[in-house]
Design an enzyme around this catalytic site. Sequence first.
Site, PDB file in Angstrom:
ATOM      1  N   ASP A  63       0.843  -1.202   0.000  1.00 44.49           N
ATOM      2  CA  ASP A  63       0.000   0.000   0.000  1.00 44.49           C
ATOM      3  C   ASP A  63       0.880   1.255   0.000  1.00 44.49           C
ATOM      4  O   ASP A  63       0.382   2.378  -0.123  1.00 44.49           O
ATOM      5  CB  ASP A  63      -1.019  -0.015   1.150  1.00 44.49           C
ATOM      6  CG  ASP A  63      -0.386  -0.033   2.527  1.00 44.49           C
ATOM      7  OD1 ASP A  63       0.861  -0.096   2.617  1.00 44.49           O
ATOM      8  OD2 ASP A  63      -1.138   0.031   3.523  1.00 44.49           O
ATOM      9  N   SER A  64       2.207   1.068   0.093  1.00 40.85           N
ATOM     10  CA  SER A  64       3.152   2.176  -0.103  1.00 40.85           C
ATOM     11  C   SER A  64       2.956   2.781  -1.495  1.00 40.85           C
ATOM     12  O   SER A  64       3.384   3.910  -1.759  1.00 40.85           O
ATOM     13  CB  SER A  64       4.589   1.683   0.051  1.00 40.85           C
ATOM     14  OG  SER A  64       4.800   0.495  -0.701  1.00 40.85           O
TER      15      SER A  64
ATOM     16  N   ASP B 247      -1.084  -6.233  -0.569  1.00 39.76           N
ATOM     17  CA  ASP B 247      -1.151  -5.606   0.754  1.00 39.76           C
ATOM     18  C   ASP B 247      -2.576  -5.119   1.008  1.00 39.76           C
ATOM     19  O   ASP B 247      -3.103  -4.300   0.229  1.00 39.76           O
ATOM     20  CB  ASP B 247      -0.179  -4.411   0.736  1.00 39.76           C
ATOM     21  CG  ASP B 247       0.270  -4.008   2.114  1.00 39.76           C
ATOM     22  OD1 ASP B 247      -0.114  -4.677   3.096  1.00 39.76           O
ATOM     23  OD2 ASP B 247       1.031  -3.025   2.205  1.00 39.76           O
TER      24      ASP B 247
ATOM     25  N   LYS C 121      -1.089  -9.490   2.669  1.00 35.39           N
ATOM     26  CA  LYS C 121      -0.394  -9.037   3.885  1.00 35.39           C
ATOM     27  C   LYS C 121      -1.377  -8.240   4.732  1.00 35.39           C
ATOM     28  O   LYS C 121      -2.155  -7.433   4.182  1.00 35.39           O
ATOM     29  CB  LYS C 121       0.821  -8.179   3.536  1.00 35.39           C
ATOM     30  CG  LYS C 121       1.537  -7.658   4.786  1.00 35.39           C
ATOM     31  CD  LYS C 121       2.908  -7.068   4.483  1.00 35.39           C
ATOM     32  CE  LYS C 121       2.870  -5.666   3.919  1.00 35.39           C
ATOM     33  NZ  LYS C 121       2.258  -4.675   4.814  1.00 35.39           N
TER      34      LYS C 121
ATOM     35  N   GLU D 164       8.835  -4.389  10.835  1.00 37.75           N
ATOM     36  CA  GLU D 164       9.206  -3.051  10.343  1.00 37.75           C
ATOM     37  C   GLU D 164       9.723  -2.176  11.476  1.00 37.75           C
ATOM     38  O   GLU D 164       9.053  -1.979  12.503  1.00 37.75           O
ATOM     39  CB  GLU D 164       8.006  -2.379   9.641  1.00 37.75           C
ATOM     40  CG  GLU D 164       8.371  -0.992   9.113  1.00 37.75           C
ATOM     41  CD  GLU D 164       7.449  -0.433   8.058  1.00 37.75           C
ATOM     42  OE1 GLU D 164       6.509  -1.125   7.624  1.00 37.75           O
ATOM     43  OE2 GLU D 164       7.680   0.741   7.664  1.00 37.75           O
TER      44      GLU D 164
END
Length: 289
Positions: free
Chosen positions: A53-54, A92, A122, A191
């Site tokens: 989703d970045s 994602d 994810k 992360e």
Amino acid sequence: MNGNSNAERKRVTVADFLKMKTQGQRIVMVTSYDYPTSIIVDDVGVDSILVGDSYGMVVLGYDTTIPVTVEELLPVCQAVKRGASHSLLIGDMPFLSFQISEEGAIRNAGRFIKEGRMEAVKIEGGREMAHIAKAVSNAGIPVLGHIGLTPQTATLHGGYRIQGKSAQSGKGLLEDAKSLEEAGVFGIVLEMITEEVAKAITETVSVPTIGIGSGRHCDGQVLVLHDILGLYPRFVPRFAKQYTDLASTIRKAVGEYASEVRQGNFPGEKHVFKMEDSERNKLDPRQKS
Ligand code: KIV
């Protein structure tokens, strides 16, 4: 990279992820959001491609990943699928596409598999999301967990902060990882977790850990493609390594194109299409047809 040539390369599966951990083989994951880069990273031999989703930040220019929707990500997944033939493809799940209910999570995860043609999804979150990860995985959809800094809920947790600085928070992260493992995830993204805590998690859980800003002891690493390529203008996170400066390369190329157009040097002789002489003569307005 598995070291084999493309012809003999097998598709990477969820089972391979587990095997790689047991064999001490590091897992390579990278993000991709389009057909051309998907072809390239797949061809290089990464083990897995994450349609993160970045995308919302590095491609669409949003300030955070919060506004990204399932509808925006599905065509991106489809494009990546068209380019990749060997890597394990992971979609994602964006903010609020899985948190509301188990049923909603299964439905949206199913869209990533059926419409987006991904092989896994994810899901961000630790203990509080373990029941969702379990429901989706029980529905037959492989789930990659994601703990530590979880950008979708970063505001709630005080911003983009390093996680696991104290023993207490480290123990909490270990609990998160164990709950996800019990829920049936096939791997966990860690992360921005301190290296010591990431190591402890990696040594504790049986599923592979994929680090991003979480040090050297994870079972694999993931980076955002635009950070590797130097293509995100706002910032490069301290944990990311920029391997090239594509922004400068693009600027130079487009700059040359602009000046050649302005000087009349592009298009050149080899870029134009010509008529047959006989037809050109007929085109002359002074000639009678
Ligand atoms: O969206 C994304 O790219 C991610 C990675 C940073 C793990 O979640």
